[in-house]
Design an enzyme around this catalytic site. Structure first.
Site, PDB file in Angstrom:
ATOM      1  N   CYS A 133       2.101  -2.189  -2.763  1.00 40.59           N
ATOM      2  CA  CYS A 133       1.996  -2.283  -1.310  1.00 40.59           C
ATOM      3  C   CYS A 133       3.365  -2.112  -0.665  1.00 40.59           C
ATOM      4  O   CYS A 133       4.185  -3.038  -0.669  1.00 40.59           O
ATOM      5  CB  CYS A 133       1.391  -3.634  -0.915  1.00 40.59           C
ATOM      6  SG  CYS A 133       1.284  -3.885   0.861  1.00 40.59           S
ATOM      7  N   CYS A 136       4.091  -4.538   2.177  1.00 44.84           N
ATOM      8  CA  CYS A 136       4.458  -5.890   1.767  1.00 44.84           C
ATOM      9  C   CYS A 136       5.898  -5.979   1.284  1.00 44.84           C
ATOM     10  O   CYS A 136       6.604  -6.946   1.571  1.00 44.84           O
ATOM     11  CB  CYS A 136       3.542  -6.362   0.640  1.00 44.84           C
ATOM     12  SG  CYS A 136       1.790  -6.147   0.956  1.00 44.84           S
ATOM     13  N   ASP A 137       6.341  -4.974   0.527  1.00 45.05           N
ATOM     14  CA  ASP A 137       7.598  -5.090  -0.193  1.00 45.05           C
ATOM     15  C   ASP A 137       8.675  -4.071   0.187  1.00 45.05           C
ATOM     16  O   ASP A 137       9.802  -4.151  -0.311  1.00 45.05           O
ATOM     17  CB  ASP A 137       7.323  -4.964  -1.702  1.00 45.05           C
ATOM     18  CG  ASP A 137       6.353  -6.021  -2.195  1.00 45.05           C
ATOM     19  OD1 ASP A 137       6.444  -7.162  -1.709  1.00 45.05           O
ATOM     20  OD2 ASP A 137       5.512  -5.706  -3.051  1.00 45.05           O
TER      21      ASP A 137
END
Length: 309
Positions: A133, A136-137
């Site tokens: 993701c 997300c990161d």
């Protein structure tokens, strides 16, 4: 034992849509979701193509709207994992981590999970440079070198997102051309810090305690090369979360649930919608539509009535 007329399993946009339409139709329904309401919205930075919603709305913001829908309509919500579904003579029993629940009908809206490469180093380095993701990161790889694996819409979207943060983005694809939509490809080709490596597969993810590169194999020549990287983002598709009803309903070879146009499965009184269902287009708007269709199909089946709007 708790009882409900309809149990909806899954709290993504398909499940919430089904719950909203079921509640408004007058069905006694309950929504089961072991994790937070929102499904894949929780992994999306922005949503740009949902009709009637401002382009660029954050995925988390839309997920909060789903929660509010559930609360405003006072739809019973159970943050419980459903572990098994057992058919009885004219009902089903759900085994949950908080006890059994009996229901006349079920809507399966359990979604899908990210696919993995299955190569050495992937599992060990997940969360240590391996991610599924970018939203997300991606922030953690500001000005660093990252690889994105895949060639479809998701992979290109991940690469475009990462290009905003990373110093260098390399897209690795096993074929000699991308499968993503032309508009996405053109946008990707215009990025100065993006490179595309065709006809390569990732054979191994390398690093001790953190990712430092990947071993690539050229599909045509068979030659290997090590590409340095601080992070590797895997974007090769999804696997349906349908283990709960395997053997109860028909699925395709990939495990996606087969339904008719009314979202009915091969077993009476089980319906399905969203990414766990075999469908030609996996988008939020189609998931919401399928959830509504499933709920009204349940109403017609359990109540013998018809709702046109």
């Amino acid at each position: 034992m708790k009882n409900t007329e309809l149990a909806i399993i899954g709290g993504g946009i398909a499940g919430v849509s089904s719950a909203v339409y079921a509640q408004r139709a007058g069905l006694e329904c309950a929504l089961f979701e072991a994790n937070t309401i929102g499904g894949q919205l929780l992994w999306m930075e922005t949503v740009d193509n949902y009709v009637g919603v401002d382009a660029g709305i954050r995925g988390l913001q839309l997920a909060e709207s789903l929660k509010k829908n559930i609360q405003d309509l006072e739809i019973p919500f159970f943050p419980h994992a459903v572990k098994a579904v057992t058919p009885e003579e004219d009902s089903f029993v759900l085994t949950t981590d908080k006890g059994p629940v009996q229901t006349r009908g079920i809507v399966v809206a359990t979604g899908a999970r990210f696919r993995t490469l299955g190569v050495p180093g992937e599992e060990e380095l997940t969360g240590k440079g391996v991610s599924y993701c970018a939203v997300c990161d991606g922030f953690f790889f500001r000005k660093k070198k990252v690889l994105v694996v895949g060639g479809g819409n998701t992979a290109v979207e991940e690469a475009l997102y990462l290009a905003q943060f990373a110093g260098q983005v390399t897209l690795v694809h096993r074929r000699d051309r991308l499968r993503a939509m032309r508009s996405l490809q053109e946008k990707l080709f215009s990025q100065e810090n993006v490179e595309i490596l065709y006809s390569r597969t990732v054979e191994e993810i390398q690093g001790e305690g953190a990712v430092n590169g990947a071993l690539l194999k050229h599909a045509e020549t068979g030659e290997n090369e090590v590409l340095p990287a601080d992070g590797i983002f895997v974007a090769i598709g999804v696997t349906p979360v349908t283990e709960l009803v395997r053997g109860l309903v028909d699925t395709d070879k990939g495990g996606f649930i087969l339904t008719d146009q009314e979202m009915a499965t091969s077993r009476t009184h089980i319906w399905s919608c969203g990414d766990c269902r075999k469908r030609p287009l996996r988008q939020l708007i189609t998931a919401a539509s399928e959830g509504a269709i499933a709920a009204l199909s349940v109403y017609r089946s359990l109540r013998g009535g018809y709702i046109s709007s």
